[in-house]
Motif scaffolding. Sequence first.
Motif, PDB file in Angstrom:
ATOM      1  N   PRO A 245       0.831  -1.222   0.000  1.00 17.16           N
ATOM      2  CA  PRO A 245       0.000   0.000   0.000  1.00 17.16           C
ATOM      3  C   PRO A 245       0.857   1.261   0.000  1.00 17.16           C
ATOM      4  N   PHE A 246       0.442   2.257  -0.809  1.00 25.54           N
ATOM      5  CA  PHE A 246       1.168   3.524  -0.801  1.00 25.54           C
ATOM      6  C   PHE A 246       0.363   4.655  -0.170  1.00 25.54           C
ATOM      7  N   HIS A 247      -0.918   4.411   0.101  1.00 19.06           N
ATOM      8  CA  HIS A 247      -1.746   5.414   0.783  1.00 19.06           C
ATOM      9  C   HIS A 247      -3.009   4.733   1.262  1.00 19.06           C
ATOM     10  N   GLU A 248      -3.729   5.402   2.154  1.00 21.50           N
ATOM     11  CA  GLU A 248      -4.966   4.837   2.682  1.00 21.50           C
ATOM     12  C   GLU A 248      -6.096   5.840   2.552  1.00 21.50           C
ATOM     13  N   ILE A 249      -7.276   5.336   2.177  1.00 22.22           N
ATOM     14  CA  ILE A 249      -8.498   6.132   2.178  1.00 22.22           C
ATOM     15  C   ILE A 249      -9.240   5.822   3.474  1.00 22.22           C
ATOM     16  N   ARG A 250      -9.513   6.846   4.246  1.00 24.15           N
ATOM     17  CA  ARG A 250     -10.282   6.652   5.474  1.00 24.15           C
ATOM     18  C   ARG A 250     -11.760   6.793   5.154  1.00 24.15           C
ATOM     19  N   MET A 251     -12.500   5.696   5.263  1.00 20.70           N
ATOM     20  CA  MET A 251     -13.926   5.695   4.980  1.00 20.70           C
ATOM     21  C   MET A 251     -14.708   5.966   6.256  1.00 20.70           C
ATOM     22  N   THR A 252     -15.729   6.810   6.154  1.00 23.76           N
ATOM     23  CA  THR A 252     -16.611   7.094   7.281  1.00 23.76           C
ATOM     24  C   THR A 252     -18.059   7.072   6.809  1.00 23.76           C
ATOM     25  N   ALA A 253     -18.971   7.007   7.758  1.00 26.54           N
ATOM     26  CA  ALA A 253     -20.403   7.032   7.446  1.00 26.54           C
ATOM     27  C   ALA A 253     -21.092   8.019   8.380  1.00 26.54           C
ATOM     28  N   TRP A 254     -22.213   8.572   7.897  1.00 25.93           N
ATOM     29  CA  TRP A 254     -22.914   9.633   8.629  1.00 25.93           C
ATOM     30  C   TRP A 254     -24.417   9.429   8.521  1.00 25.93           C
ATOM     31  N   ALA A 255     -25.107   9.716   9.614  1.00 26.03           N
ATOM     32  CA  ALA A 255     -26.568   9.694   9.650  1.00 26.03           C
ATOM     33  C   ALA A 255     -27.048  11.001  10.264  1.00 26.03           C
ATOM     34  N   LEU A 256     -28.322  11.314  10.083  1.00 20.84           N
ATOM     35  CA  LEU A 256     -28.882  12.497  10.729  1.00 20.84           C
ATOM     36  C   LEU A 256     -28.958  12.273  12.233  1.00 20.84           C
ATOM     37  N   ASN A 257     -28.708  13.306  13.004  1.00 20.80           N
ATOM     38  CA  ASN A 257     -28.869  13.222  14.454  1.00 20.80           C
ATOM     39  C   ASN A 257     -30.285  12.757  14.779  1.00 20.80           C
ATOM     40  N   GLY A 258     -30.385  11.797  15.686  1.00 18.91           N
ATOM     41  CA  GLY A 258     -31.686  11.262  16.054  1.00 18.91           C
ATOM     42  C   GLY A 258     -32.081  10.042  15.260  1.00 18.91           C
TER      43      GLY A 258
ATOM     44  N   CYS B 290     -26.222   5.229   1.092  1.00 19.18           N
ATOM     45  CA  CYS B 290     -25.856   5.914  -0.156  1.00 19.18           C
ATOM     46  C   CYS B 290     -24.348   5.935  -0.319  1.00 19.18           C
ATOM     47  N   ARG B 291     -23.876   5.480  -1.466  1.00 17.15           N
ATOM     48  CA  ARG B 291     -22.486   5.605  -1.893  1.00 17.15           C
ATOM     49  C   ARG B 291     -22.460   6.342  -3.230  1.00 17.15           C
ATOM     50  N   PRO B 292     -21.520   7.273  -3.420  1.00 14.72           N
ATOM     51  CA  PRO B 292     -21.416   7.940  -4.721  1.00 14.72           C
ATOM     52  C   PRO B 292     -21.128   6.932  -5.836  1.00 14.72           C
ATOM     53  N   GLU B 293     -21.606   7.231  -7.022  1.00 16.82           N
ATOM     54  CA  GLU B 293     -21.354   6.369  -8.181  1.00 16.82           C
ATOM     55  C   GLU B 293     -19.855   6.203  -8.405  1.00 16.82           C
ATOM     56  N   ASP B 294     -19.452   5.031  -8.894  1.00 10.73           N
ATOM     57  CA  ASP B 294     -18.071   4.692  -9.240  1.00 10.73           C
ATOM     58  C   ASP B 294     -17.184   4.464  -8.021  1.00 10.73           C
ATOM     59  N   LEU B 295     -17.742   4.562  -6.806  1.00 14.04           N
ATOM     60  CA  LEU B 295     -16.956   4.250  -5.620  1.00 14.04           C
ATOM     61  C   LEU B 295     -17.159   2.775  -5.288  1.00 14.04           C
TER      62      LEU B 295
ATOM     63  N   GLU C 159     -34.284  10.400   1.995  1.00 12.58           N
ATOM     64  CA  GLU C 159     -34.349   9.330   0.998  1.00 12.58           C
ATOM     65  C   GLU C 159     -33.442   8.160   1.340  1.00 12.58           C
ATOM     66  N   VAL C 160     -32.443   8.391   2.194  1.00 12.45           N
ATOM     67  CA  VAL C 160     -31.559   7.324   2.675  1.00 12.45           C
ATOM     68  C   VAL C 160     -31.367   7.506   4.175  1.00 12.45           C
ATOM     69  N   ASP C 161     -30.900   6.431   4.829  1.00  4.82           N
ATOM     70  CA  ASP C 161     -30.687   6.477   6.271  1.00  4.82           C
ATOM     71  C   ASP C 161     -29.283   6.930   6.637  1.00  4.82           C
ATOM     72  N   LEU C 162     -28.320   6.620   5.784  1.00  6.01           N
ATOM     73  CA  LEU C 162     -26.951   7.033   6.066  1.00  6.01           C
ATOM     74  C   LEU C 162     -26.169   7.104   4.772  1.00  6.01           C
ATOM     75  N   ILE C 163     -25.045   7.816   4.829  1.00 10.87           N
ATOM     76  CA  ILE C 163     -24.156   7.935   3.675  1.00 10.87           C
ATOM     77  C   ILE C 163     -22.789   7.395   4.064  1.00 10.87           C
TER      78      ILE C 163
ATOM     79  N   ALA D 221     -24.379  12.884  12.480  1.00  8.43           N
ATOM     80  CA  ALA D 221     -23.593  12.167  13.493  1.00  8.43           C
ATOM     81  C   ALA D 221     -22.888  11.004  12.815  1.00  8.43           C
ATOM     82  N   PRO D 222     -21.690  10.636  13.298  1.00 11.12           N
ATOM     83  CA  PRO D 222     -20.950   9.534  12.672  1.00 11.12           C
ATOM     84  C   PRO D 222     -21.578   8.174  12.977  1.00 11.12           C
ATOM     85  N   VAL D 223     -21.287   7.228  12.089  1.00 13.35           N
ATOM     86  CA  VAL D 223     -21.718   5.839  12.253  1.00 13.35           C
ATOM     87  C   VAL D 223     -20.446   4.997  12.330  1.00 13.35           C
ATOM     88  N   PRO D 224     -19.917   4.756  13.535  1.00 13.54           N
ATOM     89  CA  PRO D 224     -18.614   4.090  13.671  1.00 13.54           C
ATOM     90  C   PRO D 224     -18.549   2.707  13.027  1.00 13.54           C
TER      91      PRO D 224
END
Length: 362
Positions: free
Chosen positions: A214-227, A245-250, A284-288, A309-312
């Motif tokens: 590996p020459f680099h790392e992508i840190r992936m995170t997820a988020w939902a609305l508070n509550g 939801c994931r962006p297209e081509d990811l 339209e979605v619960d988390l990204i 809020a984050p989704v660990p």
Amino acid sequence: MVASDAAAQVPCEPYIIQSGDTLRGITERAYGNGNFRPIFEANRNVIGFDPNVIEVGDVIDLPCSNTGTAASTVVIEATPPQPAPERVTEAPEPEPEPETTIAALVPEEPEPEIDLSGPADVRFVTYDGNAPYSGANLPNGGLATELLETAYGRIAPDAEVDTTLVTDNFAFLMAMGSEAYDVGFPSIRPNCNVIETLAVEMIELCAKYAFSEPFHEIRMTAWALNGNSFAGASEPAELSSARICRPEDLFTFDLEADRLPGRGGALVSRPDNGGCFNALLAGEVDLISMPFTDARDIITERGLSAQVAPVPALERGVTLHAVANQSNPDGVRAISRLNRGLEQMRGDGQWFSIVSRQLAAR
């Protein structure tokens, strides 16, 4: 307590970052495995948001154990956009759990001996519009391009390096499939040890290609609305019914490895990161789920830190690699040269210099 010297990475003690250090290397020396996430989580107030970039001379705390992956709370602020968790020096050992949350960080198999006496000229291929890694308008072609061209030149200084920039990721995949090039980058590496969970294209990637270190790392995170009921979830199983939801081509292989989405859930795509945020705000979605830096920028620009809020459960690192078709001996030799060049660059600080300069140019 006095920080450990460069030769002694000791759990439960502070450690001073030395030239050539990486979090993964420190973890392997201190704990005997490559799961550096607990060190990163315990020292975000020192390291910042990017585990790839650590400063020589900084003092970090080495947790007493790294057998588990700590759930984290990530706070996005306008200035500075860095979380500040409590420093831990004598933390109690967490309950051990399988190290599956960072699938791509399984320690690499030892590289077999490869005869490097063959042709050294190499044909690289990458693609445009992939900031900060590759692109026509990026400094020196982007972070990945500069790192890999430099690494190759360290081992084969007289070789001719021809780097072709194709239009997009689809053209890149077609180019690699045609075997017209020796090495392609950047590529993710799925967890090939759990091949039964992977999509067909990921299985082909595991079977067909040789991967660089590996020459680099992508840190992936997820988020939902508070509550939202999914906000704060710490286990992937808690998200089986979520609309994600994931962006297209990811890539989606990490979700597939966690068997997400499950029954009652759905994987939703939008053309870009902003589209996923729009879908979240519209209900339209619960988390990204997307790279941390992309999410951070949008949250900061739109002032959404109080709304999301984050989704660990979906926080993990995904490593980037160069790849070569295993049927191409010149490409396999080039991968070996790249590995040796990257090792040298990490040792003398050139890797850090390039990465920090490229990221600062964003």
